[in-house]
Each structure stands twice: as C-alpha cells, then as structure tokens.
Enzyme design. Structure first.
Site, mmCIF file in Angstrom:
data_model
loop_
_atom_site.group_PDB
_atom_site.id
_atom_site.type_symbol
_atom_site.label_atom_id
_atom_site.label_comp_id
_atom_site.label_asym_id
_atom_site.label_seq_id
_atom_site.Cartn_x
_atom_site.Cartn_y
_atom_site.Cartn_z
ATOM 1 N N HIS A 1 -9.700 -3.658 9.634
ATOM 2 C CA HIS A 1 -9.609 -3.415 8.194
ATOM 3 C C HIS A 1 -10.071 -4.630 7.387
ATOM 4 O O HIS A 1 -10.401 -4.494 6.210
ATOM 5 C CB HIS A 1 -8.155 -3.122 7.795
ATOM 6 C CG HIS A 1 -7.794 -1.655 7.770
ATOM 7 N ND1 HIS A 1 -8.583 -0.700 7.187
ATOM 8 C CD2 HIS A 1 -6.695 -1.005 8.228
ATOM 9 C CE1 HIS A 1 -7.991 0.496 7.293
ATOM 10 N NE2 HIS A 1 -6.847 0.332 7.931
ATOM 11 N N MET B 1 0.270 -2.844 8.676
ATOM 12 C CA MET B 1 -0.420 -2.938 7.389
ATOM 13 C C MET B 1 -1.359 -4.140 7.353
ATOM 14 O O MET B 1 -0.974 -5.256 7.706
ATOM 15 C CB MET B 1 0.646 -3.032 6.272
ATOM 16 C CG MET B 1 0.058 -3.155 4.894
ATOM 17 S SD MET B 1 -0.945 -1.691 4.468
ATOM 18 C CE MET B 1 -2.162 -2.461 3.397
ATOM 19 N N GLU B 2 -2.574 -3.870 6.859
ATOM 20 C CA GLU B 2 -3.680 -4.828 6.953
ATOM 21 C C GLU B 2 -3.741 -5.855 5.826
ATOM 22 O O GLU B 2 -4.832 -6.326 5.494
ATOM 23 C CB GLU B 2 -4.988 -4.034 6.987
ATOM 24 C CG GLU B 2 -5.387 -3.336 5.652
ATOM 25 C CD GLU B 2 -4.972 -1.867 5.548
ATOM 26 O OE1 GLU B 2 -4.027 -1.456 6.241
ATOM 27 O OE2 GLU B 2 -5.594 -1.151 4.747
ATOM 28 N N HIS C 1 -7.001 -2.076 14.916
ATOM 29 C CA HIS C 1 -7.171 -1.298 13.677
ATOM 30 C C HIS C 1 -6.917 -2.179 12.450
ATOM 31 O O HIS C 1 -7.741 -2.234 11.535
ATOM 32 C CB HIS C 1 -6.208 -0.108 13.706
ATOM 33 C CG HIS C 1 -6.268 0.760 12.494
ATOM 34 N ND1 HIS C 1 -6.964 1.942 12.448
ATOM 35 C CD2 HIS C 1 -5.693 0.625 11.265
ATOM 36 C CE1 HIS C 1 -6.837 2.490 11.250
ATOM 37 N NE2 HIS C 1 -6.062 1.715 10.508
ATOM 38 N N GLU C 2 -5.794 -2.866 12.458
ATOM 39 C CA GLU C 2 -5.462 -3.683 11.279
ATOM 40 C C GLU C 2 -6.460 -4.825 11.130
ATOM 41 O O GLU C 2 -6.878 -5.154 10.024
ATOM 42 C CB GLU C 2 -4.033 -4.232 11.374
ATOM 43 C CG GLU C 2 -2.951 -3.175 11.579
ATOM 44 C CD GLU C 2 -3.044 -1.967 10.670
ATOM 45 O OE1 GLU C 2 -3.507 -2.130 9.522
ATOM 46 O OE2 GLU C 2 -2.665 -0.865 11.105
ATOM 47 N N GLU D 1 0.846 -1.197 0.000
ATOM 48 C CA GLU D 1 0.000 0.000 0.000
ATOM 49 C C GLU D 1 0.881 1.247 0.000
ATOM 50 O O GLU D 1 1.846 1.285 0.763
ATOM 51 C CB GLU D 1 -0.913 0.048 1.231
ATOM 52 C CG GLU D 1 -1.874 1.229 1.135
ATOM 53 C CD GLU D 1 -2.812 1.374 2.348
ATOM 54 O OE1 GLU D 1 -2.660 0.635 3.337
ATOM 55 O OE2 GLU D 1 -3.669 2.251 2.290
ATOM 56 N N GLY E 1 2.914 2.288 10.949
ATOM 57 C CA GLY E 1 2.630 1.494 12.146
ATOM 58 C C GLY E 1 2.444 0.027 11.812
ATOM 59 O O GLY E 1 3.100 -0.841 12.382
ATOM 60 N N GLU F 1 -9.812 4.394 6.064
ATOM 61 C CA GLU F 1 -9.029 4.806 7.232
ATOM 62 C C GLU F 1 -9.865 5.550 8.281
ATOM 63 O O GLU F 1 -9.767 5.269 9.468
ATOM 64 C CB GLU F 1 -7.818 5.625 6.796
ATOM 65 C CG GLU F 1 -6.796 4.838 5.955
ATOM 66 C CD GLU F 1 -6.288 3.564 6.636
ATOM 67 O OE1 GLU F 1 -6.498 3.378 7.854
ATOM 68 O OE2 GLU F 1 -5.683 2.728 5.920
#
Ligand code: PHE
Ligand code: ZN
Length: 875
Positions: A312, A274-275, A308-309, A133, A272, A331
C-alpha cells in the site's frame, strides 16, 4: 435471483445515502498540519494547527468534520474565533468569514479509554493507538477528513513516562522531557497524505529491530513493536516484511521512501491491519506467529498481510483515492499485488486455487445477496460497510483480467505510467484504467464496465457439433440494481488429448497454439477449432484456465471428460476445478436421488490417481481433495431452486465419509508415515487425510487423530482438532479440553479454541455459546474474540445457526444488538449472515427476517441500519 417475494413494511429507518455522482472538489486545502496530542489519564487533548487555503473564488465556508469530540476553542491567525463565525454540530464545525489563507488552531478533547468502536484514538490493553481509515481522524481532531485533502503532518505527542514509546508517521525529529514528569516526541512525515493514513501510538512496548538495504543503497530501519514477552513471535513477520520490500523492487521497481518503517501489533483491532504511512498498525493475530502457536495457513496469512500493507505504500499512499467510492483503486490493486507475491513465494497453482475458493465462497455469495454492489459502488450510507470481498477480491480479479489481456510487460508499463502520471495525487479508478490503457494497443477501457455492474456473470460453453464451441454470457439482476450488459470476459482455453497431452489448435483459422486467450466481448460467440493433429477428435476442452475471469462457468462436459481433466489437465487450476465439479455433482446427486454410484466410482478412481501421482506436490493434492465449501455447495445447489443449508452440511459430510472409505488404505498409510509431518505441503495433505479419515468412523484413525491433536506443531494439532470437530465421538471433547488446558493462558491460541467450540455441529447449541462467552479468556470488547465465537457460529456452524426453530437467528439478533452499542462496524459485518437468505426456502427466509425485524426495533448505528434495511427491503 428471488427478489420478488411479498413486499414488507420496513421498520428500520431509511438510511441516508451519499452518492458517487455528487462528488465535489474540496473548497479548502490544508497543505500543512501540526497536531499536538496530549495524553492524560482520563482524556486526550488535541491541538490541531491547520494552514488552510481556499481553492476557488467562491466564498464557501470551511467545513471540518469532528465526532465524539469536545470542542474547546478555535483561533484564526492567533485571534479567537467569534462564536458568530462558527456553527458546531455533532458531526461538523463550519467556519465562515475566514481570509483565503490563514492559520487555524482548534483545541478539542476526547476520551480514548471508553472508545469501544475502535475508531479514532482508543485504548487497547495498556497502550493507546489510532485507527483512522476511512473516517476515524475526525474522532481525534477537527479536520477536512476526506482522502482528496492531503497534508504534510508534523505530530507532537506528549504523555506520562509510563508510555515510553510515542510513535507517529514519518521520521522522529525530537524527543524531550516536559513538565510534571512527562515527555514528548515530535514526528514529521515529509509526504503529503490524507488524514486516513495518520497514526499515533503510545505504549510501553518491546521493539524488535532489523534493517533493509534499498536497491539504491539507502538503509531502512525496520521496527516491530509488540507487547513485552512477545518478541520471540515476530521473526516471521520481519522476514515477510523484508521479502515484500525486495519483491516490490524486483517486480514493480518500487522502493520504500522513508528511513524508518514501523509495525505495531495491537490486540483490539477491527480489521486485519492498516497501512498508515511509515507506521502500520496490525491486529496482533497477523504479527505474532511461529509454528507452535500458528498453523502454516496462519503463517502464510501473516506473510500476505504484511506484504499487503507494505505494498500500500505505493498503491494507496503515494497514489491514493479521490473519494471512498474509489476504494477498490487501492484495495483491488493491492490485493492483486499481494496475491502475486504469495504465488511467487509458494506454489502459483495452489495459491490460485485457494483464492478462487475464497472468492466463490464469499464474493459470489455477496453478489447474490441484498448487500451486492459493484466494485465501485454508486452509493453508501456507511463507508465502513464497503470493506468487502467485492471491493477487495473481485477488485483484484478485475485487475487480473486486464493483466492477462495486456501481458506481463505491457501491464508493468501501464503501472509505470500510472505512477508517472499520478504520484502524489488522489485519483479515481478511471485514471487507473486509462494508465493501463495507454500501455498498449489492447482495449482496456472496455473493462470499465466491470467497475459499474454488480453480480457474477454466468458463462456458458456448449459444444455444437465437431470442434465448434458456442459461448454465451448472462448477468442476473442484482440487489444494487446495476445494469446487466455483456462484459468483456477473457477466456483462457486449451485442449487435452486422449493420452492427456496438450493439443495445438487454432481458433477460427488463426495460429496453432496449445493455449489461447479468447475475448468474449458480446452476449455470445461461436468458435471453430481446428488442428493439424488428428487427436483433436475426442480431445476435452479445458475452459477458463487459471480462472481467467470471475464468472460462474457452465459447460456440457460428461463425467468422464471432467475426470479426464482432473487427471491430465496441464493447467493446475482447471485440474483442481475438475475435482470441485465432480464433488458438487456428487453432492447434488446425494441431495436428490441418492448417491450416484457411477459418478462416485469415477471420482474415486480420479482421486486414487491423484494421490498416487508422484509428480504432484502434496499441497496440490490437498487442495484437490478439499470438498467445496458450504457456501460454494449452496450456490451450486441453488441453481435449480431453494436449498436447505443443514441438509447440505450433512450431505457434504456424508460424501467425505464415502470418499474416506474409498481412500481408506491411502489414509492409514499417509497418516502413519512421520515423513508427512515435516513440511507445510505434506501437513496440508495430512489435514485432508484426517478430515476424511475420521468421518469413516475408523477407530484407529480416530485415535491417531486424537494423538495428533496434542502435537507440538500447531498445523498438525489444528488439522486433527478440525477433523475431530466434525464427528460425534468422545475423542472430540477430550482433545478440545486438552488443547484448552495447554493454551488457556495464550490469548491468540485461545481464539482457535473458541472458534472450534463455536462451530461444532454436535456441541455448539445456544447454551454452549453462552458458556463460551462467559469464559475468562473471552472479551466482548475484543473483535477477535467476538469473531471467534459469534463469527464462527454464523459463518461455520450451519447446523445450529440454521436450526429450523430459528433459535440461531434469534440468538444472533440479540448478540448483534448488544454488540452494536459498542462496536457498530463489527456488528454490521456480522449481521450480513442474517441477510443471506435469497436462496433458502421461504419459511427459512421468514425466520431470518424475523430476526432482522427484531433488530430493527432497536436504535441502530448507521452501520448496522444500512445492512438490516438492505436485508429487509430485499424481501
Ligand atoms: N486499509 C486496510 C487494508 O486493507 C483495511 C482497513 C480498513 C483497516 C479500515 C482498518 C480500517 O489494508
Ligand atoms: Zn488494503
């Protein structure tokens, strides 16, 4: 805003912009992709096989992106492509004359070992990993590298046996040995995905395993891969992952959709985490943590990033973005989700107060700067520059406003509609708004203006006579030049009576309630309040409860009224806000006329009541006694004109000292009682006590703090070091060097030491920074290390960064030029600090621009060039 100082010739070459309005649907689709990556000692070879299909009758050629790739050969349905059919540039491979459906095979090579940009396939220590990404896949293989081209990936990785772990997305289908003492693994991901969610890892790693049972009964294997020897630092991340999976089922009804979920921790990472589908890649800093090596804040951050990840997987992966202008679609929504998750895991009010502090510090500053943009930008030169607090945090605020207007149930219904309509698709923010809008009668469409307009609206609440409040809003012009029309602003409000009680009241004759949500949907509005209760006379309005909209609030409350809210507001956020307002007023008085004794006296009493209130939790007390950040203070002070960041820094410290003197006896008692070391909330307050305590100069407090710096609990140790770092005392150097000696072999903890060293107002001159960068634990190729020295310096060392000689700016410019050559993304991000000058005096603006101009003389990456030229053209 002051965008009007003399225009300057721009030295940086004008960036080329990609515009949102120019979006075109893809001409070709790629339903299936087979990628075979062979890893060798000096290079990696990709053989990518694409099933391509033309979408329209137009005979547009197929355009594939490829960067930093050495093209080797290409075949269509097994036949080598003729040179005449192909045009190859440094960025694209254009193929014409293809049949409407065919199998295309392209072979290329890349060098992961010298890839310091950390995009595409790169080496981190002894492992290889990827970051795709937003546009990194094109550095692995030729592809239609845009999020609206979704493909089912099968990935074969082949490597030497020195890499026992070969990982990719989806399910492991096959492993085996191949020629030359090598082996391979084949992975298949059944979910179509854009290339930005692709990932691959090859390494010799330890794997920590656990399981999660889905609500519907299926088992999911959970694997966390870390460097050998770090296994013991993964349990917090694993617990956080299981908690997130459960929360998403409970709150959103969303289950995981594969049998395996993998996380890999890497030490060289630009962001931080990545999903990537089924294979999240994390900055090791956000996986490896326990209470000896990480603070309570760090642990909370690990929990929220893991969540968070994971979140996603639905908001980003199952429904993805049509194009990168829609980045906030995934996001903003995912940040909103992780904020709610953290609020549920901890204290809602404290979490909200912390989020507001960050929003105001970094996002409001961005809105007021040359890099301002709406949450859905209209144009970009380098999309990497748009992973910003605006897209993320303000994007989350916009969703939160819609959430408040809809209410919990209708919001959930809207989200269900979003997934019913768009699962498996790549969509725009408009589709998201429409789905929420379809959930109820509320007019959600009006919020789309928040996606278009940059800048922070200013909300003014003025009392006009008895029980009438006049609300008005305005939006200053911003650097993105977006319109400044009135926005829909949901304002939550209540009334706090003389005894601190909540008063039920009605607005314009409506029903009586203690809490109201008013929609300000035009430039102004007058509200008439009334109540059966006589106590409405003299009650204090509590406006923008819960920070119900991301605006700057002006009100006409008197100091004692604000102090009244600080002591009695039932809304925790506004109680916190009342303290913040008093601190800002105290600082502003000190900056101009000197300490306002009456104000500081009232403030001291409010703080006394707060600290003595047994009904309040220590973490709430802690956040309430945290002074506004440097950035928040600068913003507040810049309303009347230009500000001096160095003077602001010293004034903040002077206020801390005054408040420490007022609270002296509480501080001594609090830090002496060991009970306050045993839970996170109390440790947070201990940190507050130490920070004010050392500023008073009290030797006993300082020596206790020095002892705390050696505490085995990292939260306590860091709280002590941060406090000592603000005073000019031999204890500071002693404590820092003990800490150094204790942790010098622990790479992640050393980042804390670097950061402390780089942001001391007393010790961190330019010489000291050079010494830090020569330290054996420093690594200029590792973004965490660079951030902990250079990032801390320019964002948390106002005294030296803003030294009036300009030496701090010049130093940053030199370092950025060097950094840009190896990692443009990090260089561009850090260069932003040199563009945040609009509210400074013209002489300082000139110094900062001199540094930008010096940078612009060199050859800059697209990333850095965009930031530098925005900075220079804003003058
Ligand atoms: N998509 C990631 C996140 O927010 C952030 C990221 C962007 C990571 C670009 C790496 C590169 O979760
Ligand atoms: Zn994200």
């Amino acid at each position: 805003m002051k965008w009007h100082i003399q225009p300057l010739a721009m030295e940086a070459s004008s960036p080329r912009y990609i515009r949102r309005q120019e979006y075109k649907k893809p001409d070709w689709l790629i339903p299936q992709t087979h990628l075979d990556v062979q890893i060798f000692d000096k290079f990696a070879r990709s053989t990518i096989t694409l099933n391509v299909t033309r979408t329209s009758d137009t005979s547009e050629p197929l355009v594939l992106q490829g960067e930093q790739l050495e093209f080797i050969s290409a075949f269509c349905d097994g036949v080598p492509l003729a040179a005449l059919q192909m045009v190859l540039t440094a960025e694209e491979l254009t193929i014409s004359g293809l049949p409407p459906q065919c199998e295309l095979k392209i072979i290329s090579q890349t060098d992961p070992y010298h890839n310091t940009a950390l995009e595409g396939l790169y080496a981190s220590g002894d492992m290889l990993c990827t970051q795709c990404e937003p546009e990194g896949f094109r550095r692995i293989a030729y592809f239609s590298d845009r999020p609206d081209v979704m493909s089912i990936f099968t990935t074969r990785i082949e490597a030497d046996l020195k890499y026992p772990n070969l990982l990719s997305n989806g399910n492991l289908e096959q492993t085996g040995l191949s020629e030359g003492g090598r082996h391979f693994a084949v992975w298949h991901d059944p979910h179509p995905k854009p290339s930005y969610l692709f990932a691959l890892v090859a390494g010799d790693l330890a794997c920590v395993k656990d399981q999660f049972i889905r609500a519907s009964g299926q088992k999911v294997d959970l694997h966390i891969y870390v460097e050998k020897g770090n296994e013991h630092l993964t349990s917090h991340a694993m617990d956080s992952l299981k908690a997130s999976m459960k929360w998403d089922e409970d709150v959103y009804g969303l289950e995981y959709d594969l049998d395996l979920f993998q996380i890999v921790a890497v030490s060289h990472f630009n962001m931080g985490a990545m999903e990537n589908k089924g294979l999240n890649i994390f900055n090791s800093k956000f996986v490896l943590a326990d209470e000896n090596t990480a603070t309570d804040d760090d642990l909370a951050r690990v929990e929220s990033i893991v969540a968070h990840e994971y979140f996603h997987n639905w908001t980003g992966n199952r429904v993805t973005c049509r194009d990168w202008f829609q980045l906030t679609l995934k996001e903003g929504l995912t940040v909103f989700r992780d904020q709610c998750f953290s609020a549920d895991m901890h204290d809602e009010g404290v979490k909200r107060a912390e989020d507001i502090k960050i929003l105001r510090s970094v996002q409001f500053s961005e809105d007021a700067s040359p890099t301002a943009h709406p949450i859905r930008p209209e144009q970009y030169s380098e999309i990497n520059n748009f992973y910003t607090p605006t897209i993320y945090e303000k994007g989350a605020e916009v969703i939160r406003m819609m959430y408040h207007v809809l209410g919990k149930d209708a919001y959930r219904k809207g989200i269900d509609i979003y997934f019913e309509r768009h699962d498996g698709q790549a969509v725009t923010c408009d589709e998201f708004i429409s789905a929420l809008d379809a959930a109820s009668d509320a007019d959600i469409q009006t919020f789309s203006i928040w996606y278009r307009q940059a800048g922070t609206p200013e909300l003014t609440a003025a009392r006009k006579g008895q029980n009438t409040i006049y609300f008005s809003q305005s939006l200053a012009p911003n650097a993105a030049n977006t319109s400044t029309d009135p926005m829909p602003i949901p304002v939550k409000m209540g009334l706090v009576g003389k005894q601190g009680e909540a008063i039920a009241f009605s607005i314009d004759g409506g029903p009586q309630k203690t809490d109201h949500l008013v929609m300000l949907d035009s430039a102004d509005k007058t509200l008439t309040l009334s109540s059966d209760s006589a106590e409405i006379a003299g009650a204090v309005p509590s406006i923008l409860r819960g920070f119900s909209a991301p605006v700057r609030l002006n009100h006409d409350l008197e100091i004692d009224e604000i102090a009244h809210l600080a002591s009695f507001d039932s809304d925790k956020v506004n109680r916190y806000e009342a303290f913040q307002t008093l601190y800002k007023q105290a600082i502003s008085a000190r900056m101009t006329a000197g300490p306002d004794e009456k104000l500081e006296d009232i403030l001291g009493q409010a703080i006394g009541r707060l600290l003595a209130d047994a009904s309040l939790n220590d973490d709430f007390k802690a956040i309430s006694i945290s002074l506004p950040s440097q950035a928040e203070t600068e913003q507040a002070a810049s309303i009347g004109g230009f500000v001096d960041p160095v003077a602001i820094y010293w004034t903040r410290m002077a206020l801390g000292k005054a408040l420490g003197n007022i609270s002296q006896s509480w501080i001594s008692a609090y830090i002496a009682d060991e009970v306050h070391q045993h839970n996170a909330a109390s440790r947070q307050l201990l940190g507050g006590a130490l920070s004010w305590g050392v500023l008073t100069g009290n030797e006993e407090t300082i020596s206790r703090t020095e002892a705390f710096a050696l505490h085995k609990n990292m939260t306590i140790s860091m709280a002590a070091l941060r406090a000592l770092n603000t005073i000019n005392h031999a204890a500071r150097e002693r404590a820092l060097s003990h800490f150094h000696d204790k942790w010098q072999d622990h790479s992640l903890v050393m980042e804390k030491w670097f950061s402390l060293k780089a942001c001391s107002a007393y010790a961190s001159d330019i010489e000291a920074l050079h010494r830090l960068m020569a330290h054996p634990a420093f690594d200029f190729k590792n973004p965490n290390k660079v951030r902990s020295v250079l990032g801390s310096f320019c964002s948390a060392n106002p005294v030296h960064f803003h030294d009036q000689s300009g030496s701090g700016y010049q130093f940053m410019a030199e370092q950025l030029a060097r950094l840009d050559a190896q990692n443009p993304q990090i260089a561009a991000r850090m260069a932003i600090s040199l563009t945040r000058f609009a509210h400074y005096h013209p002489e300082r603006q000139k110094l900062m621009c001199d540094a930008l101009r010096q940078l612009a003389k060199g050859r800059l990456s697209r990333d850095l060039n965009e930031v530098v030229s925005k900075g220079l053209t804003s003058l």
